[in-house]
Design an enzyme around this catalytic site. Structure first.
Site, mmCIF file in Angstrom:
data_model
loop_
_atom_site.group_PDB
_atom_site.id
_atom_site.type_symbol
_atom_site.label_atom_id
_atom_site.label_comp_id
_atom_site.label_asym_id
_atom_site.label_seq_id
_atom_site.Cartn_x
_atom_site.Cartn_y
_atom_site.Cartn_z
ATOM 1 N N LYS A 1 2.852 15.173 11.463
ATOM 2 C CA LYS A 1 2.567 16.109 10.359
ATOM 3 C C LYS A 1 1.179 16.672 10.626
ATOM 4 O O LYS A 1 0.494 16.220 11.560
ATOM 5 C CB LYS A 1 2.627 15.404 8.997
ATOM 6 C CG LYS A 1 1.581 14.314 8.818
ATOM 7 C CD LYS A 1 1.616 13.750 7.401
ATOM 8 C CE LYS A 1 0.467 12.762 7.185
ATOM 9 N NZ LYS A 1 0.418 12.202 5.847
ATOM 10 N N GLU B 1 0.847 -1.205 0.000
ATOM 11 C CA GLU B 1 0.000 0.000 0.000
ATOM 12 C C GLU B 1 0.877 1.248 0.000
ATOM 13 O O GLU B 1 2.031 1.201 0.424
ATOM 14 C CB GLU B 1 -0.932 -0.003 1.211
ATOM 15 C CG GLU B 1 -0.225 -0.146 2.569
ATOM 16 C CD GLU B 1 0.410 1.108 3.078
ATOM 17 O OE1 GLU B 1 -0.057 2.196 2.713
ATOM 18 O OE2 GLU B 1 1.375 1.019 3.856
ATOM 19 N N LYS C 1 7.902 -1.084 -2.634
ATOM 20 C CA LYS C 1 7.422 -0.353 -1.456
ATOM 21 C C LYS C 1 8.591 0.243 -0.668
ATOM 22 O O LYS C 1 8.596 1.432 -0.330
ATOM 23 C CB LYS C 1 6.608 -1.312 -0.579
ATOM 24 C CG LYS C 1 6.272 -0.799 0.788
ATOM 25 C CD LYS C 1 5.269 0.331 0.746
ATOM 26 C CE LYS C 1 5.163 0.980 2.094
ATOM 27 N NZ LYS C 1 3.937 1.597 2.410
ATOM 28 N N GLU D 1 -1.327 9.086 5.616
ATOM 29 C CA GLU D 1 -2.260 9.423 6.683
ATOM 30 C C GLU D 1 -2.898 10.768 6.387
ATOM 31 O O GLU D 1 -2.232 11.702 5.933
ATOM 32 C CB GLU D 1 -1.547 9.469 8.034
ATOM 33 C CG GLU D 1 -1.312 8.094 8.567
ATOM 34 C CD GLU D 1 -0.914 8.103 10.034
ATOM 35 O OE1 GLU D 1 -1.264 9.042 10.757
ATOM 36 O OE2 GLU D 1 -0.239 7.143 10.424
ATOM 37 N N LEU E 1 9.296 18.326 -1.428
ATOM 38 C CA LEU E 1 10.542 19.101 -1.349
ATOM 39 C C LEU E 1 10.378 20.231 -0.339
ATOM 40 O O LEU E 1 10.944 21.305 -0.519
ATOM 41 C CB LEU E 1 10.899 19.690 -2.725
ATOM 42 C CG LEU E 1 11.611 18.782 -3.722
ATOM 43 C CD1 LEU E 1 11.994 19.576 -4.971
ATOM 44 C CD2 LEU E 1 12.864 18.122 -3.142
ATOM 45 N N ALA F 1 11.358 21.756 2.958
ATOM 46 C CA ALA F 1 12.350 21.672 4.030
ATOM 47 C C ALA F 1 11.650 21.886 5.363
ATOM 48 O O ALA F 1 10.638 22.575 5.435
ATOM 49 C CB ALA F 1 13.421 22.737 3.818
ATOM 50 N N GLY F 2 12.166 21.278 6.413
ATOM 51 C CA GLY F 2 11.525 21.430 7.717
ATOM 52 C C GLY F 2 12.253 20.676 8.805
ATOM 53 O O GLY F 2 13.492 20.673 8.848
ATOM 54 N N CYS G 1 6.015 5.338 9.243
ATOM 55 C CA CYS G 1 6.476 4.547 8.085
ATOM 56 C C CYS G 1 7.887 4.858 7.595
ATOM 57 O O CYS G 1 8.731 3.967 7.520
ATOM 58 C CB CYS G 1 5.518 4.715 6.926
ATOM 59 S SG CYS G 1 3.944 3.977 7.273
HETATM 60 C C1 UDX Z 1 4.224 7.936 4.013
HETATM 61 C C2 UDX Z 1 4.196 7.781 2.481
HETATM 62 O O1 UDX Z 1 3.914 9.057 1.898
HETATM 63 C C3 UDX Z 1 3.129 6.749 2.073
HETATM 64 O O2 UDX Z 1 3.170 6.572 0.666
HETATM 65 C C4 UDX Z 1 3.478 5.455 2.782
HETATM 66 O O3 UDX Z 1 2.610 4.412 2.418
HETATM 67 C C5 UDX Z 1 3.435 5.665 4.290
HETATM 68 O O4 UDX Z 1 4.418 6.675 4.623
HETATM 69 P P1 UDX Z 1 2.817 9.255 5.846
HETATM 70 O O5 UDX Z 1 3.696 8.619 6.860
HETATM 71 O O6 UDX Z 1 1.352 9.319 6.094
HETATM 72 O O7 UDX Z 1 2.988 8.518 4.427
HETATM 73 O O8 UDX Z 1 3.344 10.750 5.714
HETATM 74 P P2 UDX Z 1 3.887 11.720 4.608
HETATM 75 O O9 UDX Z 1 2.812 12.649 4.209
HETATM 76 O O10 UDX Z 1 4.570 10.999 3.521
HETATM 77 O O11 UDX Z 1 4.993 12.537 5.491
HETATM 78 C C6 UDX Z 1 6.033 11.864 6.172
HETATM 79 C C7 UDX Z 1 6.900 12.830 6.934
HETATM 80 O O12 UDX Z 1 7.702 13.614 6.056
HETATM 81 C C8 UDX Z 1 6.139 13.828 7.804
HETATM 82 O O13 UDX Z 1 6.822 13.993 9.025
HETATM 83 C C9 UDX Z 1 6.168 15.096 6.982
HETATM 84 O O14 UDX Z 1 6.046 16.255 7.780
HETATM 85 C C10 UDX Z 1 7.543 14.998 6.340
HETATM 86 N N1 UDX Z 1 7.652 15.735 5.066
HETATM 87 C C11 UDX Z 1 6.908 15.383 3.992
HETATM 88 C C12 UDX Z 1 8.565 16.786 4.953
HETATM 89 O O15 UDX Z 1 9.272 17.127 5.911
HETATM 90 N N2 UDX Z 1 8.690 17.440 3.750
HETATM 91 C C13 UDX Z 1 7.944 17.100 2.665
HETATM 92 O O16 UDX Z 1 8.120 17.743 1.621
HETATM 93 C C14 UDX Z 1 7.028 16.042 2.784
#
Ligand code: UDX
Length: 463
Positions: free
Chosen positions: A351, A164, A234, A168, A280, A282-283, A290
């Site tokens: 997030k 998958e 995956k 979230e 992309l 930054a943070g 995951c």
């Molecule tokens: C992720 C994958 O996106 C999804 O495909 C997988 O199946 C499960 O893991 P999720 O954990 O829900 O999903 O969160 P995601 O929205 O991907 O963000 C992950 C983390 O990265 C968060 O802490 C978010 O704040 C951070 N992030 C994301 C950044 O710091 N910068 C970004 O540009 C994107």
């Protein structure tokens, strides 16, 4: 999420989902019922199952509870904690149980192994066992060998890997609009049944879902592949997403040194279709249940296979460094000594738009601030209950303004849009010294400086 009508014409397949009260299992179960299949979600967690039977979702996900009640009412979706009642007469059994990380980073497969041993006694006739859980290459073969060992005379099954990619907060959207569907299988019979299962999604025929321009798009690509490649797709996808974040965070650090603005840089990079703009930002780095877990598991898989993966290790290291960089910014604004300084933290989830605090980097920042002797107060628009039950030692505030009274520094750690709506003139009056570290680049630096804050963010000119 718009009102959706189940397909009348779909060939209803009987599906059981083991781990069906968890995030992936529940979203998948409700989504499959919605497209017209007959779904039973089975889960060992009796409390969650009881809640679900009452039509109440144990997870908060936009649109989920509405579809849960609708499909239960239509008789397409049921819940049980009893495998004996939940498995037969399923044609497809999904395994969607958790694969948490062990201390060494490897995926803990004990739940996958346990449910496989338990469910095999209840299979009836030909069944496809589809692994949804994220598992290392080789696990599918392990599941297969357990099934062969324990199966009853005359029972037939095939194994499929069907990972998958749900985010979230967007779980149902991602279920109905997948970028791709990955089916790893050896058997043509199993592959065909999986295609039939996903047909309404592949051809975008679920009523009510494709009201936007999306309904004009081509069918969803289906990656028909072997078992090992499906599992690697995956891991490689999540590792690549993690790498993008570590990459942009490293470039952000460099931007600060040379006076560039990371938002402008990411925008300029993103117009190149080979790069793209998403993922992309930054943070604070990547948190959540995951990305880090899967990256660590992939590194472990590489170690076990004697394959050097210095790039993957660097992605992880950069993420750990990002927390230290945020602490350094707080120190810079607080005058380097954090002892007895009041630091107010906004945002506790990993997030925005989720109540999930699993592996939230905010909690790591708080731990570090506490370690330095700071007096930490925290506020979050949705996750206070979750945090209170798991971290009773934290000082939490129900009100963002109250949390800021006499504070020395405000640190923004989650990109909740609610933080944009706050009254920053009032916040400045409440604080002992007007300092903000915005670890998600949420606010506008010029505006914050105009209010009179000393303001620091990630990859943009500071203070
Ligand atoms: C992720 C994958 O996106 C999804 O495909 C997988 O199946 C499960 O893991 P999720 O954990 O829900 O999903 O969160 P995601 O929205 O991907 O963000 C992950 C983390 O990265 C968060 O802490 C978010 O704040 C951070 N992030 C994301 C950044 O710091 N910068 C970004 O540009 C994107």
């Amino acid at each position: 999420m718009p009102e959706i009508d189940a397909m009348d014409s779909v060939n209803a397949i009987k599906v059981s989902i083991v781990g069906g009260a968890g995030y992936v299992g529940l979203v998948t179960g409700i989504g499959l019922a919605e497209v017209g299949h007959q779904v039973t979600c089975v889960d060992i967690c009796a409390d969650k199952i009881e809640k679900l039977k009452r039509g109440s979702s144990p997870i908060s996900e936009p649109g989920l509870e509405g579809l849960l009640q609708k499909n239960m009412g239509a008789g397409r979706l049921s819940f049980t904690s009893d495998l004996e009642k939940g498995i037969p007469p399923a044609e497809i059994v999904f395994i969607a149980v958790g694969t948490p990380a062990k201390d060494d980073g490897a995926a803990d497969l004990s739940q996958v192994i346990q449910v496989t041993e338990d469910l095999v006694r209840h299979l009836q006739g030909y069944t496809v066992i589809a692994i949804k859980s994220t598992v290392p290459v080789g696990t599918v073969e392990l599941v297969e060998s357990i099934l062969r060992r324990h199966k009853r005379e005359g029972e037939e099954f095939d194994i499929v890997s069907n990972p998958e990619f749900l985010r979230e907060g967007y779980g149902l959207y991602d279920f109905f609009h997948p970028d791709r569907i990955v089916i790893g299988a050896r058997s043509e019979r199993a592959r065909q049944l999986m295609h039939e299962l996903y047909e309404p999604i592949i051809y975008r025929t679920v009523k009510g879902v494709y009201d936007d321009a999306a309904d004009a798009r081509d069918p969803v690509p289906v990656i028909d592949t072997d078992l090992a490649s499906a599992q690697m797709i995956k891991y490689a996808s999540n590792a690549f997403l993690a790498a993008r974040i570590s990459f942009i965070n490293e470039i952000a650090a460099l931007c600060e040194r040379v006076g560039a603005d990371i938002k402008e840089v990411a925008k300029g990079m993103g117009y190149d279709p080979r790069i793209g703009r998403t993922y992309l930002d930054a943070g604070l780095g990547f948190g959540g249940p995951c990305l880090e877990k899967d990256l660590r598991a992939l590194i472990k898989i590489a170690e076990n296979n004697h394959c050097p993966v210095s790039l993957l290790r660097a992605v992880l290291e950069r993420n750990e460094q990002q927390v230290r960089e945020v602490i350094a910014k707080v120190k810079q604004l607080a005058g380097y000594l954090l002892y007895k300084k009041i630091i107010t933290v906004f945002g506790l989830t990993f997030k925005a738009n989720t109540s999930d605090i699993r592996n939230s980097l905010s909690l790591r920042v708080i731990e570090q601030l506490d370690h330095e002797g700071a007096l930490v107060r925290a506020y979050d628009p949705v996750a206070l209950c979750e945090v209170r039950s798991l971290h009773p030692e934290l000082v939490l505030s129900e009100d963002p303004y109250e949390a800021l009274i006499h504070a020395d520094v405000l640190v923004i750690l989650t990109d909740w849009p609610q933080f944009l709506e706050l009254d920053y003139a009032r916040i400045k009056q409440l604080m002992a010294s007007p300092c903000i570290v915005d670890a998600r680049n949420l606010l506008d630096p010029a505006e914050m400086r105009a209010y009179g804050f000393r303001y620091c963010s990630i990859g943009r000119a500071g203070v």
